[in-house]
Design an enzyme around this catalytic site. Sequence first.
Site, short mmCIF file in Angstrom:
data_model
loop_
_atom_site.label_atom_id
_atom_site.label_comp_id
_atom_site.label_asym_id
_atom_site.label_seq_id
_atom_site.Cartn_x
_atom_site.Cartn_y
_atom_site.Cartn_z
N HIS A 89 0.81 -1.22 0.00
CA HIS A 89 0.00 0.00 0.00
C HIS A 89 0.85 1.27 0.00
CE1 HIS A 89 0.29 -0.16 4.56
NE2 HIS A 89 0.36 1.14 4.38
N ASP A 121 0.17 -7.66 1.74
CA ASP A 121 0.57 -6.25 1.69
C ASP A 121 2.08 -6.08 1.64
OD1 ASP A 121 0.00 -3.58 1.45
OD2 ASP A 121 -0.11 -3.21 3.60
N SER A 195 4.94 2.53 7.80
CA SER A 195 4.57 1.33 7.05
C SER A 195 5.68 0.91 6.09
CB SER A 195 3.29 1.57 6.26
OG SER A 195 2.16 1.28 7.03
#
Length: 457
Positions: A89, A121, A195
């Site tokens: 993402h 992910d 992230s």
Amino acid sequence: MQVATATAQARPSTFADLAERVSPAVVNITTSTTIAGRTGPRGLVPEGSPFEDFFDDLDRGPGEGSRRSSALGSGFVISEDGFIVTNNHVIEGADEILIEFYPGGEPGVPAQLVGTDPNTDIAVLKVDLEGLPFVEFGDSNGPGSRVGDWVMAMGNPLGQGFSVSAGIVSARNRALSGTYDDYIQTDAAINRGNSGGPLFNMDGEVIGVNTAILSPTGGSIGIGFAMSSAVVTNVVDQLIEFGETRRGWLGVRIQDVTPDMVDAIEGLEMARGALVTDVPPGPAENAGMVAGDVILTFDGIEIEDTRELVRIVGNSPVGKEVPVEVLRNGDMTDLTVILGRRETEEAVAFPASTEPQEPEQSDVLGLTLSEITPELADQFSLTSDEGLVIIAIAPDSDAASKGLIEGDVITEAGQRAVATVADLEAQITAATEAGRRSILMLVRRGGDPRFVALSLE
């Protein structure tokens, strides 16, 4: 007192040496994307993200007309020739990906996308540089990854640049929204921009990829999640080799064994394993697996529940011959399955139905049952003529409390196929004479199967 003393001594006096050693391999990631205009504020995650209920790093504002939008994230180098791991993402939909190395390193290096896996992910990038400092993956199931062990997170929170935070492993084997989820929960501060960054053990090994936080505000409240290296390493290896994932496929529909099923399954002593509800054409059928089998071991690993089986199968190589132990009619049966590939083989047709028989109707265990007629098939939109359809149900029955409804179809009882009411009554009699307090029934609703244990008392 001795326990408290030991704990205090185990606490690191500083993380500085560890941070200095591994930080050159941690990178900041900036992406640029041309997006169509939209009005109104956007949420914390992009539309369609697998983590819409949690958090991501994209930071695009409202507006109208096509425009360039930037996003920030983190990553880490895993080889001296420039392979970099991050979250999908972070780079999803990006036209341009730039890598910024730890201060003192080379800034603004363009990166190419090697491959992505939205299911976990994870994404792999590549920069055209040699001799880079890199870090290695550690064992997320081994020492140093236990609940209570110290961990350190690195990344680019809130676009402020390189940052370090520390905490402990708060929990293991967390699931958020994906089939292959195996998250490490940590209280190390993780915020927007973190992230894709690494979660290190105290040996400087990456045991997780920081992916999400659970927060009502969008900021860290000490509940962060990192995808475990046990999952990530296999995905990364496949993305580098093939540019895509190639997961093993067993070819069964399964459900968890619940405590109320234990007495109804002959030979089962506790609620564990994966109960097979359907076997379409594929690897499991070729190996001789049938509906009603309880998968207890797969490739020598004891199976606790369906989630564990799915994760282990998905991490197994395509084409591997795997020994599987199943409980069938009270006896252990050894099977050998040659795994297929999930991405290309899981969409298969189910076996055709059998010929209908003369209709018969009866009241059993609070259920009014009938063999399937064309009229009933039309009334309840049934696509098969196998089994017995429930046409009425007593509201105070055990079947009602278990969620059965009119139109459900019973195809097995006591792990035997039932085509007539007489078949069902014979299985109930056999279970009662065997001293069982419940009987296991395979029930289909809209084509989806599940097992239900109904009380005989």
